[in-house]
Design an enzyme around this catalytic site. Structure first.
Site, short mmCIF file in Angstrom:
data_model
loop_
_atom_site.label_atom_id
_atom_site.label_comp_id
_atom_site.label_asym_id
_atom_site.label_seq_id
_atom_site.Cartn_x
_atom_site.Cartn_y
_atom_site.Cartn_z
N VAL A 120 -6.79 -0.31 -2.57
CA VAL A 120 -7.26 -1.64 -2.18
C VAL A 120 -7.43 -2.45 -3.46
CG1 VAL A 120 -8.97 -2.95 -0.88
CG2 VAL A 120 -8.49 -0.57 -0.26
N SER A 121 -6.84 -3.63 -3.48
CA SER A 121 -6.81 -4.40 -4.72
C SER A 121 -8.19 -4.76 -5.22
CB SER A 121 -5.98 -5.68 -4.52
OG SER A 121 -6.60 -6.55 -3.57
N ASP A 122 -9.05 -5.28 -4.33
CA ASP A 122 -10.35 -5.74 -4.84
C ASP A 122 -11.30 -4.59 -5.12
OD1 ASP A 122 -10.65 -5.24 -2.12
OD2 ASP A 122 -11.94 -6.95 -1.74
N THR A 123 -11.22 -3.50 -4.35
CA THR A 123 -12.06 -2.34 -4.66
C THR A 123 -11.70 -1.79 -6.03
OG1 THR A 123 -12.15 -1.78 -2.31
CG2 THR A 123 -12.89 -0.11 -3.86
N VAL A 138 -12.96 -4.39 -8.71
CA VAL A 138 -14.42 -4.37 -8.87
C VAL A 138 -14.86 -3.10 -9.57
CG1 VAL A 138 -16.59 -4.20 -7.58
CG2 VAL A 138 -14.90 -5.91 -6.93
#
Length: 735
Positions: free
Chosen positions: A458-461, A464
């Site tokens: 997952v890109s944002d996980t 972050v």
């Protein structure tokens, strides 16, 4: 002060069971949460174990039981509120180092698993069944039905699925709750008027006929990969659900008749089952369920699919069904029997049951995973939208501790160290088997949303987590558990996920044209045929790359600077005329605008030098409530405009707005003070913030709960305020 003089205060989630739900409650003292590398397993232990193994604070909290804590002093300074909030939230860290919770909300996830388990002959423990019943009876609407998600208006889909689930779990048809539900269902047109998704489940159960639903032909799986019609180009969740559904439709699989199924045939319909004209039901979708009227193109597609069933080539159908089975097997294998989400897990388990039998390792392995998405909420047990939020919530919590200067404190060393250990073991270290054949995105180096076993990048996980790890490992007190090479590998993966049209999606770059949405026949959701560009994902990537390139300036610097410029360009283009951005994963304009302004800050844009940021600040300030907080309603996602929450200011929305304004260096200092002051007033004597309106979104217009958001985003907002403006007295008792 002597221990005896410490004043204690009692806290609880404030939930009271409905009368009907209380009949099915278990002894909450006997529930224990077992964890391993982010995996959650709620277990109902024997009485003697309950007596000797005390519940943890986290178990007490999530079960909604009362707990006692030392009373926190009333916060006068912002730092007081930050310290009090962190003192409470750090107690929710689990034994394996992560912060976990439920992300429930959709009211068809648990029912799908229960129906699938019933068909496969899997027996659920009595305590689990009773708590599932309690959950549904706590969330039943006043009219007796259930909607698409908790607290939404009753629909045929929600009411049929949950009525059926309750019957399978052992609730008699004469129970007052089911009498009310059946009355509401019949008024809405009965189960005859189910949307396609509901018809599928009732067909698989044997309580509907396959002739009554629009055909789900598996042949698109044979289309060349460059054609949009190939499911490999669809949104990953839609693709996974379609593949298993098309397999079961192609085989016309239905469970063997049982007395219960026969009873459901009699209870769910407004006319005798054998007299129903099933072909006429293909287009019979209740207005209570339809998000939009069908277009001429969608009607034409439905007619074409019906016609194709008469002229299909047997050889192609067999080949397509073989391909569907192959895809499901790949999915189950690559996710250690979990599947990407519980929704497709349920239908995939039926595929494995049909293809390999109940005694196969496929079905047995999946049966062992039924517990993974289940969470004991204060209202009862329900399946979450994923198998948890373990990595996502832990990374955000670490970031909150860093933003507030909490991670550096000696008393928080062990908490941060355990979080870092969990993050380290959660990184995905290999690509899935058959990346291209299984339509998968490479995953080596990524961090998943939930657990390493689930194994979806997952890109944002990932973004972050990389940011949090770099900042955390920069502390002198922290060991370097995640090597430079592994961080670089994660960033390389992020770079490879960029879209050609700028910006970032969640699971994979865009593969199909948005025109595919014209063929959306889900009836329930918008914007689910292809991946989308998300301001929140794009901004998370910007924040990550900004942190990474400062720590590792020699790793692909030209590419990273180019990507950051393109991400900023996307954010500027994606801004709504009102000045905000619309999120797809959180509520809604405040959530996305928070991320967008944080992202734009990394490229030097702020209120003083950017019209985009000035408009965004004006937008947020326009909706600040008189009490100083913000409160946005979930319905904003459907209306595509900011809608005030009728419940008033919300902790999460206030934190989002403040984070955005602080990132934009907003000149209206008074508005920021009033927002922080509202958060301080909302804080309890225990240091916690109480649950409010739904925090998240799965797919438009459905809502979800993300209960940890009220902690880590709020702590980040207060921490960043202190960092930017210094600590000051903001809240006095007389205010």
């Amino acid at each position: 002060m002597p221990v005896a003089d410490i004043e204690m205060v009692t806290g609880s989630a404030g939930h009271v069971d409905s009368k009907a739900a209380s009949e099915y409650g278990t002894d909450l003292r006997r529930w224990r949460l077992k964890v391993h590398e982010g995996r959650h397993m709620w277990e109902y232990v024997d009485e003697d174990v309950a007596q000797t193994q005390q519940q943890t604070f986290a178990e007490n909290y999530w079960l909604g039981q009362e707990y006692e804590l030392p009373k926190m002093s009333t916060p006068i300074f912002a730092q007081d509120a930050l310290d009090n909030g962190w003192a409470f939230f750090k107690r929710l860290q689990t034994q394996d180092g992560h912060w976990g919770c439920h992300d429930d909300g959709p009211l068809f996830v648990t029912s799908g698993i229960v129906i699938s388990s019933y068909i496969c002959g899997i027996t659920l423990p009595d305590a689990m069944k009773n708590e599932m019943i309690r959950y549904l009876l706590n969330f039943v609407n006043e009219d007796g039905g259930w909607g698409l998600w908790i607290n939404s208006p009753s629909t045929v889909f929600g009411t049929t699925m949950n009525y059926t689930m309750l019957r399978i779990l052992g609730v008699p048809s004469t129970h007052p709750a089911l009498l009310d539900a059946r009355d509401t269902l019949l008024k809405m047109g009965s189960a005859r008027a189910l949307p396609t998704w509901g018809k599928f489940w009732m067909c698989a159960l044997g309580a509907y006929e396959w002739d009554g639903m629009i055909p789900l032909a598996p042949e698109p799986l044979l289309a060349p990969g460059f054609l949009p019609l190939n499911p490999g180009n669809w949104w990953v969740h839609t693709r996974n659900v379609f593949v298993s559904m098309s397999y079961l439709f192609g085989h016309r699989f239905s469970a063997p008749m049982t007395p219960l199924i026969q009873e459901l045939r009699e209870e769910l319909y407004d006319m005798p089952y054998h007299k129903i004209d099933w072909f006429a039901q293909q287009t019979n979708i209740s207005d209570y369920d339809r998000l939009h009227p069908p277009t001429m193109l969608q009607k034409g597609l439905a007619n074409a699919l019906c016609y194709y069933e008469y002229v299909k080539v047997p050889y192609l159908r067999r080949k397509a069904l073989d391909e569907a089975l192959f895809q499901v097997e790949m999915e189950v294998h690559n996710t250690s029997y979990l599947c990407i989400a519980p929704v497709s897990f349920a239908s995939n388990m039926l595929v494995m049951f049909h293809a390999h039998g109940a005694n196969s390792h496929w079905v047995k392995g999946m049966a062992d995973r039924i517990i993974d998405p289940m969470w004991m909420c204060r209202e009862g047990m329900a399946a979450s939208g994923t198998n948890g939020t373990s990595v996502w919530d832990t990374a955000l919590t670490v970031q909150a501790a860093l933003d507030g200067g909490l991670a550096q404190r000696p008393e928080n060393h062990n908490t941060m160290l355990e979080a870092l250990k969990f993050i380290e073991v959660s990184q995905i270290t290999e690509n899935p088997l058959g990346v291209s054949q299984g339509y998968r995105q490479p995953t080596k180096g990524a961090w998943p949303f939930s657990t390493r076993d689930q194994a979806y990048a997952v890109s944002d996980t990932t973004a972050v987590t990389v940011r949090a790890v770099i900042q955390l490992q920069a502390l002198k007190s922290m060991p370097k558990l995640v090597s430079d090479e592994r961080l670089a590998e994660a960033v390389d993966l992020i770079i490879g996920m960029e879209n050609k049209c700028d910006g970032y999606s969640a699971f994979e770059p865009l593969r199909g044209p948005k025109a595919l949405e014209l063929l959306n026949i889900t009836e329930l959701y918008d914007n689910v045929m292809t991946e989308s560009l998300y301001p929140e994902c794009t901004s998370s990537v910007l924040l990550c790359l900004d942190t990474f390139t400062k720590a590792y300036p020699h790793h692909r610097p030209v590419e990273i600077q180019s990507i950051m410029a393109r991400c900023a360009r996307y954010l500027i283009k994606a801004q709504f005329p009102c000045g905000g951005w619309l999120a797809s994963w959180g509520v809604c304009f405040t959530y996305a605008t928070m991320f967008a302004l944080q992202g734009l800050e990394t490229v030097g844009l702020r209120e003083s030098n950017s019209e985009t940021c000035r408009n965004a600040c004006s937008f947020l300030l326009q909706y600040q409530n008189d009490d100083g907080g913000w409160g946005e309603d979930l319905i904003s996602i459907r209306e595509k405009r900011y809608i005030q929450d009728p419940a008033g200011s919300q902790v999460t929305c206030t934190a989002y707005a403040l984070m955005g304004l602080i990132s934009a260096h907003c000149s209206n200092r008074d508005a920021l003070r009033r927002g922080i002051r509202w958060l301080m007033r909302a804080q309890q004597a225990t240091g916690e913030w109480l649950p409010g309106s739904l925090e998240g979104i799965f797919a438009c217009p459905g809502g979800m709960r993300y209960p940890n958001y009220k902690f880590h985003f709020t702590l980040s907002a207060i921490g960043r305020y202190i960092e930017r403006y210094g600590d000051e007295a903001l809240y006095l008792k007389e205010q």
